[in-house]
Enzyme design. Sequence first.
Site, PDB file in Angstrom:
ATOM      1  N   TYR A  77     115.239  93.795  54.349  1.00 13.60           N
ATOM      2  CA  TYR A  77     115.533  93.501  55.688  1.00 13.60           C
ATOM      3  C   TYR A  77     115.233  94.544  56.867  1.00 13.60           C
ATOM      4  CZ  TYR A  77     117.587  89.257  53.596  1.00 13.60           C
ATOM      5  OH  TYR A  77     118.003  88.327  52.755  1.00 13.60           O
ATOM      6  N   ASN A  96     112.377  80.356  56.790  1.00 18.61           N
ATOM      7  CA  ASN A  96     110.844  80.338  57.085  1.00 18.61           C
ATOM      8  C   ASN A  96     110.425  79.004  56.518  1.00 18.61           C
ATOM      9  OD1 ASN A  96     108.282  80.816  56.603  1.00 18.61           O
ATOM     10  ND2 ASN A  96     108.589  81.810  54.769  1.00 18.61           N
ATOM     11  N   CYS A 100     108.041  85.175  51.972  1.00 22.27           N
ATOM     12  CA  CYS A 100     109.608  85.819  52.431  1.00 22.27           C
ATOM     13  C   CYS A 100     110.324  85.921  50.857  1.00 22.27           C
ATOM     14  CB  CYS A 100     110.558  84.673  52.889  1.00 22.27           C
ATOM     15  SG  CYS A 100     110.581  82.869  52.331  1.00 22.27           S
ATOM     16  N   HIS A 101     109.817  85.745  49.740  1.00 22.54           N
ATOM     17  CA  HIS A 101     110.134  86.139  48.343  1.00 22.54           C
ATOM     18  C   HIS A 101     110.036  87.720  48.157  1.00 22.54           C
ATOM     19  CE1 HIS A 101     105.815  85.147  47.569  1.00 22.54           C
ATOM     20  NE2 HIS A 101     106.077  85.873  46.845  1.00 22.54           N
ATOM     21  N   GLU A 157     104.516  88.219  39.880  1.00 15.81           N
ATOM     22  CA  GLU A 157     103.666  89.248  40.893  1.00 15.81           C
ATOM     23  C   GLU A 157     103.741  90.366  40.475  1.00 15.81           C
ATOM     24  OE1 GLU A 157     103.483  86.523  45.070  1.00 15.81           O
ATOM     25  OE2 GLU A 157     104.603  88.497  44.962  1.00 15.81           O
TER      26      GLU A 157
END
Length: 252
Positions: free
Chosen positions: A128, A151, A159-160, A187
């Site tokens: 953040y 979001n 946002c993940h 990912e």
Amino acid sequence: MTIEQQLAELLGDRAPDRISEATALGTGLADGYDFYESPVGDIVVTFNPRGVSSVTLASEDYEDYFRSRFGRPLLRADAPGAWGRLIPERIEAGSPGRLPVDLRSVTEFQEEVLMQAASIPKGEVRPYGWLAVKVGNPKAARAVGSTMARNPIPLIIPCHRVVRSDGHIGAYSLGGPEQKWQLLTVEGARPDDLEDLAARHVRYLGNTSTGIFCHPTCRAIRRSKVENVEEVRDTRQAQELGYRPCSLCQPV
């Protein structure tokens, strides 16, 4: 319920007496929606002439959720051909790219934060506080967290890939922490390793050969030889050890 009835319920006296579904969609009085596959299961993607407006899990109450949050009815429709074919591609990529998005539902600050989050590469995460600095408000880490929770277009605006300022994975608006963990694993961000580092208060990794320090998921540090990698608690320790910030992930 007809489109006229839905608009009357939402707009009252301002609703047109008669309107076709095609006109409602074309003028943006209603949003279209369709179902898509994603790594966390089936999702509903909504859209209007401005672009994609929301992404939610495919549940029984998605229409009620959309009407309540955005104040517009939903109609089943095909996404506009000019960019509709981009939606599956951008879900897979985890970034909007050339896909237009409709962020009218958020504030100017939140839009800036969300678009900065969209720049985080696939397989990497940022805290953040990093986003707060990037949008010119270093003390706004808490507001950044609230923005991630609000979001409207998760997966496409990733946002993940944003974690808590202490490095822990944190919550996720599209389902919860389990779905966030799943996405980061797919990912290649190695959430188990991130949680281990966070538990030991390690925020960064330094390369003793190149003299740079990085966020733990930065591709620069991932390419480093294991014997050259050193754990770094914070930017102050990085400076004390003589490291300079990585130009790719730009730790702050």
